[in-house]
Design a protein around this motif. Structure first.
Motif, PDB file in Angstrom:
ATOM      1  N   HIS A   1       7.060  10.825  -1.270  1.00 17.37           N
ATOM      2  CA  HIS A   1       7.414  10.553   0.125  1.00 17.37           C
ATOM      3  C   HIS A   1       8.562  11.501   0.451  1.00 17.37           C
ATOM      4  O   HIS A   1       9.622  11.438  -0.158  1.00 17.37           O
ATOM      5  CB  HIS A   1       7.845   9.095   0.326  1.00 17.37           C
ATOM      6  CG  HIS A   1       8.164   8.798   1.749  1.00 17.37           C
ATOM      7  ND1 HIS A   1       7.198   8.424   2.656  1.00 17.37           N
ATOM      8  CD2 HIS A   1       9.330   8.851   2.435  1.00 17.37           C
ATOM      9  CE1 HIS A   1       7.760   8.258   3.837  1.00 17.37           C
ATOM     10  NE2 HIS A   1       9.056   8.508   3.718  1.00 17.37           N
TER      11      HIS A   1
ATOM     12  N   ARG B   1       3.167  -2.108  -8.708  1.00 16.34           N
ATOM     13  CA  ARG B   1       3.132  -1.636  -7.329  1.00 16.34           C
ATOM     14  C   ARG B   1       4.587  -1.516  -6.890  1.00 16.34           C
ATOM     15  O   ARG B   1       5.369  -2.440  -7.083  1.00 16.34           O
ATOM     16  CB  ARG B   1       2.376  -2.615  -6.450  1.00 16.34           C
ATOM     17  CG  ARG B   1       2.336  -2.224  -4.996  1.00 16.34           C
ATOM     18  CD  ARG B   1       1.517  -3.210  -4.211  1.00 16.34           C
ATOM     19  NE  ARG B   1       0.120  -3.067  -4.601  1.00 16.34           N
ATOM     20  CZ  ARG B   1      -0.800  -2.509  -3.822  1.00 16.34           C
ATOM     21  NH1 ARG B   1      -0.484  -2.084  -2.636  1.00 16.34           N
ATOM     22  NH2 ARG B   1      -2.036  -2.398  -4.251  1.00 16.34           N
TER      23      ARG B   1
ATOM     24  N   PRO C   1       8.755  -0.167   5.139  1.00 12.69           N
ATOM     25  CA  PRO C   1       8.430  -0.021   3.705  1.00 12.69           C
ATOM     26  C   PRO C   1       7.786   1.341   3.412  1.00 12.69           C
ATOM     27  O   PRO C   1       6.990   1.849   4.196  1.00 12.69           O
ATOM     28  CB  PRO C   1       7.429  -1.145   3.451  1.00 12.69           C
ATOM     29  CG  PRO C   1       7.661  -2.126   4.549  1.00 12.69           C
ATOM     30  CD  PRO C   1       8.095  -1.315   5.736  1.00 12.69           C
ATOM     31  N   ILE C   2       8.164   1.913   2.291  1.00 11.76           N
ATOM     32  CA  ILE C   2       7.619   3.191   1.824  1.00 11.76           C
ATOM     33  C   ILE C   2       6.834   2.889   0.554  1.00 11.76           C
ATOM     34  O   ILE C   2       7.416   2.717  -0.524  1.00 11.76           O
ATOM     35  CB  ILE C   2       8.743   4.207   1.541  1.00 11.76           C
ATOM     36  CG1 ILE C   2       9.548   4.462   2.814  1.00 11.76           C
ATOM     37  CG2 ILE C   2       8.173   5.496   0.964  1.00 11.76           C
ATOM     38  CD1 ILE C   2      10.845   5.221   2.587  1.00 11.76           C
ATOM     39  N   PRO C   3       5.507   2.786   0.667  1.00  7.99           N
ATOM     40  CA  PRO C   3       4.704   2.437  -0.515  1.00  7.99           C
ATOM     41  C   PRO C   3       4.557   3.624  -1.462  1.00  7.99           C
ATOM     42  O   PRO C   3       4.355   4.761  -1.042  1.00  7.99           O
ATOM     43  CB  PRO C   3       3.355   2.041   0.089  1.00  7.99           C
ATOM     44  CG  PRO C   3       3.286   2.793   1.376  1.00  7.99           C
ATOM     45  CD  PRO C   3       4.696   2.939   1.872  1.00  7.99           C
TER      46      PRO C   3
ATOM     47  N   TRP D   1      12.580   1.016   0.706  1.00  9.83           N
ATOM     48  CA  TRP D   1      13.017   1.160   2.079  1.00  9.83           C
ATOM     49  C   TRP D   1      14.374   1.827   2.051  1.00  9.83           C
ATOM     50  O   TRP D   1      14.956   2.041   0.998  1.00  9.83           O
ATOM     51  CB  TRP D   1      13.015  -0.165   2.811  1.00  9.83           C
ATOM     52  CG  TRP D   1      13.993  -1.205   2.283  1.00  9.83           C
ATOM     53  CD1 TRP D   1      14.793  -1.118   1.170  1.00  9.83           C
ATOM     54  CD2 TRP D   1      14.255  -2.471   2.856  1.00  9.83           C
ATOM     55  NE1 TRP D   1      15.518  -2.257   1.022  1.00  9.83           N
ATOM     56  CE2 TRP D   1      15.221  -3.112   2.048  1.00  9.83           C
ATOM     57  CE3 TRP D   1      13.788  -3.143   3.966  1.00  9.83           C
ATOM     58  CZ2 TRP D   1      15.723  -4.376   2.321  1.00  9.83           C
ATOM     59  CZ3 TRP D   1      14.297  -4.411   4.233  1.00  9.83           C
ATOM     60  CH2 TRP D   1      15.233  -5.008   3.426  1.00  9.83           C
TER      61      TRP D   1
ATOM     62  N   SER E   1       7.414  -0.304  -3.774  1.00 11.45           N
ATOM     63  CA  SER E   1       7.654   0.012  -2.373  1.00 11.45           C
ATOM     64  C   SER E   1       9.167   0.068  -2.168  1.00 11.45           C
ATOM     65  O   SER E   1       9.893  -0.775  -2.706  1.00 11.45           O
ATOM     66  CB  SER E   1       7.018  -1.062  -1.485  1.00 11.45           C
ATOM     67  OG  SER E   1       7.147  -0.714  -0.142  1.00 11.45           O
TER      68      SER E   1
END
Length: 178
Positions: free
Chosen positions: A125, A98, A135-137, A102, A100
């Protein structure tokens, strides 16, 4: 086309000493080896600092820095006032996970392409906001992330399903191997 040593006239070859003939033959062998090496590193060969992308929209490539350690991934593209249009950074993980991101201390807008082990883009993104701590998942099973200048993914038509080619994917079952 005949090799150079065949094309040389016999009188010239006869006038050369045995040592000079050997140098001629070795020189020709070196040229043949260099031509073979050039053919092996042609446009289909992977380069450590290049990522190629392809999809229904076409094909492009970026010159990249590799961030494959914890420290390099943590620093990323922070504190850089600009990045060349054809440049980017490829973040590579040891295993799918996973991910994420920023934009802390990042001064330029970025597009982030989240990629699986096959080299397939699974999430994008667009235009991450400089300095934003939100946060940018990227989702699960992220093996690599390609950061490029903000807006380029849309400009080129890069979309989910786009395929990346780089040697890091060739070790993990690449959809577009080197």
């Amino acid at each position: 086309m005949q090799p150079l040593w065949i094309r040389m006239s016999r009188p010239v070859m006869r006038r050369l000493t045995a040592g000079a003939r050997a140098v001629c033959i070795l020189s020709v062998a070196a040229v043949v080896a260099a031509d073979h090496a050039a053919a092996q590193s042609g446009p289909d060969a992977c380069q450590p600092d290049q990522v190629a992308l392809r999809g229904p929209w076409g094909q492009t490539q970026f010159t990249v820095e590799i961030a494959d350690s914890i420290e390099e991934r943590a620093e990323g593209l922070m504190h850089r006032p600009h990045m060349a249009r054809g440049a980017g950074m490829l973040f590579v993980y040891e295993a799918p996970q996973r991910a994420s991101f920023w934009m802390k201390n990042t001064l330029i807008p970025l597009d982030m392409l989240f990629v699986d082990v096959t080299g397939t883009v699974r999430h994008i993104h667009h235009r991450a906001i400089p300095g934003d701590l939100t946060p940018i998942p990227g989702g699960d099973n992220v093996f690599a992330v390609l950061e490029i200048n903000g807006g380029l993914a849309a400009r080129y038509g890069i979309s989910v399903g786009t395929e990346l080619r780089h040697e890091v994917f060739s070790k993990t079952g690449a959809i577009w191997p080197c």
